[in-house]
Design a protein around this motif. Structure first.
Motif, PDB file in Angstrom:
ATOM      1  N   THR A 269      -7.518  -5.477   8.989  1.00  0.00           N
ATOM      2  CA  THR A 269      -6.817  -4.278   8.500  1.00  0.00           C
ATOM      3  C   THR A 269      -7.707  -3.046   8.582  1.00  0.00           C
ATOM      4  O   THR A 269      -7.213  -1.944   8.839  1.00  0.00           O
ATOM      5  CB  THR A 269      -6.323  -4.513   7.056  1.00  0.00           C
ATOM      6  N   SER A 270      -9.012  -3.233   8.406  1.00  0.00           N
ATOM      7  CA  SER A 270      -9.904  -2.077   8.505  1.00  0.00           C
ATOM      8  C   SER A 270      -9.885  -1.474   9.916  1.00  0.00           C
ATOM      9  O   SER A 270      -9.633  -0.273  10.082  1.00  0.00           O
ATOM     10  CB  SER A 270     -11.313  -2.472   8.050  1.00  0.00           C
ATOM     11  N   PRO A 271     -10.099  -2.280  10.990  1.00  0.00           N
ATOM     12  CA  PRO A 271      -9.907  -1.710  12.328  1.00  0.00           C
ATOM     13  C   PRO A 271      -8.507  -1.127  12.520  1.00  0.00           C
ATOM     14  O   PRO A 271      -8.353  -0.050  13.113  1.00  0.00           O
ATOM     15  CB  PRO A 271     -10.121  -2.919  13.264  1.00  0.00           C
ATOM     16  N   PHE A 272      -7.496  -1.809  11.998  1.00  0.00           N
ATOM     17  CA  PHE A 272      -6.096  -1.361  12.146  1.00  0.00           C
ATOM     18  C   PHE A 272      -5.914   0.056  11.607  1.00  0.00           C
ATOM     19  O   PHE A 272      -5.433   0.949  12.303  1.00  0.00           O
ATOM     20  CB  PHE A 272      -5.190  -2.352  11.399  1.00  0.00           C
ATOM     21  N   VAL A 273      -6.322   0.275  10.351  1.00  0.00           N
ATOM     22  CA  VAL A 273      -6.066   1.607   9.758  1.00  0.00           C
ATOM     23  C   VAL A 273      -7.009   2.670  10.316  1.00  0.00           C
ATOM     24  O   VAL A 273      -6.718   3.863  10.234  1.00  0.00           O
ATOM     25  CB  VAL A 273      -6.134   1.597   8.208  1.00  0.00           C
ATOM     26  N   ASN A 274      -8.128   2.217  10.902  1.00  0.00           N
ATOM     27  CA  ASN A 274      -9.070   3.178  11.470  1.00  0.00           C
ATOM     28  C   ASN A 274      -8.877   3.397  12.977  1.00  0.00           C
ATOM     29  O   ASN A 274      -9.697   4.046  13.626  1.00  0.00           O
ATOM     30  CB  ASN A 274     -10.510   2.733  11.170  1.00  0.00           C
ATOM     31  N   GLY A 275      -7.793   2.823  13.520  1.00  0.00           N
ATOM     32  CA  GLY A 275      -7.443   3.119  14.909  1.00  0.00           C
ATOM     33  C   GLY A 275      -8.198   2.322  15.958  1.00  0.00           C
ATOM     34  O   GLY A 275      -8.319   2.764  17.096  1.00  0.00           O
ATOM     35  N   MET A 276      -8.679   1.122  15.568  1.00  0.00           N
ATOM     36  CA  MET A 276      -9.358   0.272  16.560  1.00  0.00           C
ATOM     37  C   MET A 276      -8.472  -0.942  16.864  1.00  0.00           C
ATOM     38  O   MET A 276      -7.731  -1.404  16.000  1.00  0.00           O
ATOM     39  CB  MET A 276     -10.728  -0.169  16.037  1.00  0.00           C
TER      40      MET A 276
ATOM     41  N   ARG B 234       0.053   5.071  12.715  1.00  0.00           N
ATOM     42  CA  ARG B 234      -0.724   4.737  11.511  1.00  0.00           C
ATOM     43  C   ARG B 234      -1.055   5.948  10.657  1.00  0.00           C
ATOM     44  O   ARG B 234      -1.340   5.815   9.470  1.00  0.00           O
ATOM     45  CB  ARG B 234      -1.985   3.956  11.879  1.00  0.00           C
ATOM     46  N   GLU B 235      -1.011   7.158  11.248  1.00  0.00           N
ATOM     47  CA  GLU B 235      -1.312   8.345  10.437  1.00  0.00           C
ATOM     48  C   GLU B 235      -0.247   8.566   9.358  1.00  0.00           C
ATOM     49  O   GLU B 235      -0.487   9.277   8.384  1.00  0.00           O
ATOM     50  CB  GLU B 235      -1.496   9.596  11.313  1.00  0.00           C
ATOM     51  N   THR B 236       0.907   7.898   9.495  1.00  0.00           N
ATOM     52  CA  THR B 236       1.956   8.049   8.480  1.00  0.00           C
ATOM     53  C   THR B 236       1.807   7.028   7.342  1.00  0.00           C
ATOM     54  O   THR B 236       2.530   7.093   6.358  1.00  0.00           O
ATOM     55  CB  THR B 236       3.353   7.850   9.110  1.00  0.00           C
ATOM     56  N   LEU B 237       0.893   6.068   7.504  1.00  0.00           N
ATOM     57  CA  LEU B 237       0.765   5.009   6.493  1.00  0.00           C
ATOM     58  C   LEU B 237      -0.018   5.498   5.273  1.00  0.00           C
ATOM     59  O   LEU B 237      -1.001   6.229   5.417  1.00  0.00           O
ATOM     60  CB  LEU B 237       0.041   3.790   7.082  1.00  0.00           C
ATOM     61  N   VAL B 238       0.411   5.046   4.108  1.00  0.00           N
ATOM     62  CA  VAL B 238      -0.368   5.308   2.889  1.00  0.00           C
ATOM     63  C   VAL B 238      -1.329   4.127   2.738  1.00  0.00           C
ATOM     64  O   VAL B 238      -0.897   2.977   2.624  1.00  0.00           O
ATOM     65  CB  VAL B 238       0.557   5.393   1.648  1.00  0.00           C
ATOM     66  N   ILE B 239      -2.619   4.417   2.773  1.00  0.00           N
ATOM     67  CA  ILE B 239      -3.616   3.341   2.701  1.00  0.00           C
ATOM     68  C   ILE B 239      -4.011   3.126   1.245  1.00  0.00           C
ATOM     69  O   ILE B 239      -4.438   4.049   0.559  1.00  0.00           O
ATOM     70  CB  ILE B 239      -4.886   3.692   3.519  1.00  0.00           C
ATOM     71  N   GLU B 240      -3.848   1.887   0.787  1.00  0.00           N
ATOM     72  CA  GLU B 240      -4.261   1.539  -0.583  1.00  0.00           C
ATOM     73  C   GLU B 240      -5.520   0.681  -0.497  1.00  0.00           C
ATOM     74  O   GLU B 240      -5.787   0.080   0.534  1.00  0.00           O
ATOM     75  CB  GLU B 240      -3.153   0.731  -1.266  1.00  0.00           C
ATOM     76  N   THR B 241      -6.256   0.615  -1.598  1.00  0.00           N
ATOM     77  CA  THR B 241      -7.453  -0.226  -1.601  1.00  0.00           C
ATOM     78  C   THR B 241      -7.261  -1.394  -2.562  1.00  0.00           C
ATOM     79  O   THR B 241      -6.486  -1.309  -3.520  1.00  0.00           O
ATOM     80  CB  THR B 241      -8.718   0.563  -1.996  1.00  0.00           C
ATOM     81  N   LYS B 242      -7.974  -2.496  -2.294  1.00  0.00           N
ATOM     82  CA  LYS B 242      -7.865  -3.688  -3.141  1.00  0.00           C
ATOM     83  C   LYS B 242      -9.163  -3.863  -3.926  1.00  0.00           C
ATOM     84  O   LYS B 242      -9.392  -3.183  -4.899  1.00  0.00           O
ATOM     85  CB  LYS B 242      -7.516  -4.906  -2.288  1.00  0.00           C
ATOM     86  N   ARG B 243     -10.064  -4.761  -3.476  1.00  0.00           N
ATOM     87  CA  ARG B 243     -11.280  -5.024  -4.259  1.00  0.00           C
ATOM     88  C   ARG B 243     -12.278  -3.877  -4.271  1.00  0.00           C
ATOM     89  O   ARG B 243     -13.025  -3.703  -5.207  1.00  0.00           O
ATOM     90  CB  ARG B 243     -11.988  -6.269  -3.713  1.00  0.00           C
ATOM     91  N   ASP B 244     -12.326  -3.100  -3.185  1.00  0.00           N
ATOM     92  CA  ASP B 244     -13.239  -1.953  -3.116  1.00  0.00           C
ATOM     93  C   ASP B 244     -12.721  -1.010  -2.032  1.00  0.00           C
ATOM     94  O   ASP B 244     -11.748  -1.345  -1.340  1.00  0.00           O
ATOM     95  CB  ASP B 244     -14.688  -2.413  -2.880  1.00  0.00           C
ATOM     96  N   PRO B 245     -13.312   0.165  -1.859  1.00  0.00           N
ATOM     97  CA  PRO B 245     -12.771   1.127  -0.882  1.00  0.00           C
ATOM     98  C   PRO B 245     -12.791   0.637   0.567  1.00  0.00           C
ATOM     99  O   PRO B 245     -12.126   1.215   1.425  1.00  0.00           O
ATOM    100  CB  PRO B 245     -13.671   2.360  -1.067  1.00  0.00           C
ATOM    101  N   GLN B 246     -13.568  -0.443   0.852  1.00  0.00           N
ATOM    102  CA  GLN B 246     -13.584  -1.002   2.215  1.00  0.00           C
ATOM    103  C   GLN B 246     -12.456  -2.023   2.412  1.00  0.00           C
ATOM    104  O   GLN B 246     -12.188  -2.438   3.537  1.00  0.00           O
ATOM    105  CB  GLN B 246     -14.928  -1.715   2.482  1.00  0.00           C
ATOM    106  N   ASP B 247     -11.836  -2.449   1.327  1.00  0.00           N
ATOM    107  CA  ASP B 247     -10.820  -3.510   1.374  1.00  0.00           C
ATOM    108  C   ASP B 247      -9.448  -2.839   1.309  1.00  0.00           C
ATOM    109  O   ASP B 247      -8.952  -2.512   0.230  1.00  0.00           O
ATOM    110  CB  ASP B 247     -11.053  -4.451   0.175  1.00  0.00           C
TER     111      ASP B 247
END
Ligand code: IPD
Ligand code: CA
Ligand code: CA
Length: 266
Positions: free
Chosen positions: A97-104, A34-47
């Motif tokens: 997706t939030s747990p996913f990108v944050n390693g949970m 997951r450290e190679t993924l580019v994380i984009e945001t949708k409705r707000d920085p938590q989404d």
């Protein structure tokens, strides 16, 4: 569809299980790097969202289009493609997706099948836990092949309730729902995946789940699982354009229904 499966439901359930496993493996591969993924945001920085969500949804859509070209498909990332068969697949490629990108590990692939406004198949794959939840209307719910059946003695006071919230609802209303649950003698967890917490209701790990505003792709697979395990859910509005809009999501074991309806004001 065969003479043993006149409705075609068993065949669609088997396909959904195979597709959820395959999609889960692809998602797990992205999760492991997951450290190679580019994380984009949708409705707000938590989404958040990444290529993993999009690739997994494309894979699932391709499998169903190949097997059932006349079925409709609704997915979180690519929207609604209406069908002609009366069946619509409702997909969240990665819920949590939030747990996913944050390693949970609390994320899952969620696949439901709608027919006549009712979720008739629900499959949830949680690859980090090596768990596959599967249900079809009238055919029971299973976790890794083992039948699930809810315990009628569990209430909000002797068990734990899952809750969730997003930025579609006000902070004050979230505070109020927590207050009401605690005042009623309950307690809560939130693991970041509403779909997985609904699967946990079906598995008896949580006695119920409430979130004031979620979408069809977040809840329909979990709803089918809960119902088939012996629980109850608040019907999600799926007529016409409502299918793509949000609504309150509530599911519960038999002895928690009334208490949670009060907490939710529903
Ligand atoms: C979210 C998760 C979360 C819930 C949100 C959903 P996503 O889905 O289920 O637990 O509280 O309302 O949008 O964005 O991870 O697919
Ligand atoms: Ca979701
Ligand atoms: Ca998602």
């Amino acid at each position: 569809m065969t003479s043993h499966d006149p409705s075609g439901l068993e065949t669609r359930l088997a396909l959904a299980e195979a597709v959820a496993r395959e999609a889960g493996a692809v998602a797990l591969d992205y999760f492991s790097r997951r450290e190679t993924l580019v994380i984009e945001t949708k409705r707000d920085p938590q989404d958040v969202v990444s290529i993993a969500d999009r690739e997994v949804e494309m894979l699932i859509r391709a499998r169903f289009a190949e097997a059932y070209p006349d079925d409709g498909v609704l997915g979180e990332e690519y929207g609604l493609e209406p069908g002609r068969s009366g069946f619509t697949w409702v997909i969240d490629p990665i819920d949590g997706t939030s747990p996913f990108v944050n390693g949970m590990p609390n994320w899952c692939v969620s696949i439901a099948l709608l027919h006549d406004g009712v979720p008739v198949v629900g499959v949830i794959s949680a690859p980090c836990h090596d768990e596959l939840y599967a249900a079809a209307l009238g055919r029971g719910a299973r976790l890794n092949g083992k039948p699930l059946s809810l315990d009628a003695s569990r209430t909000i006071r002797n068990a734990v309730t899952g809750i969730g919230a997003n930025n579609h609802v006000t902070p004050a209303s979230v505070g109020k729902m927590v207050e009401k649950l605690l005042e009623a003698g309950g307690n809560f967890v939130r693991n970041g995946s509403g779909a997985l917490m609904l699967a946990y209701v079906a598995a008896g790990r949580l006695v119920g789940y409430y979130e004031p505003y979620m979408h069809a792709w977040d809840c329909l697979a979990g709803y089918c699982l809960v119902k088939e395990a012996g629980g109850w859910y608040l019907p999600f509005p799926v007529e016409g354009e409502r299918l793509t809009k949000g609504a309150a999501v509530l599911a519960a074991a038999p002895s928690a229904i009334e208490d949670l309806r009060k907490v939710a004001g529903i």
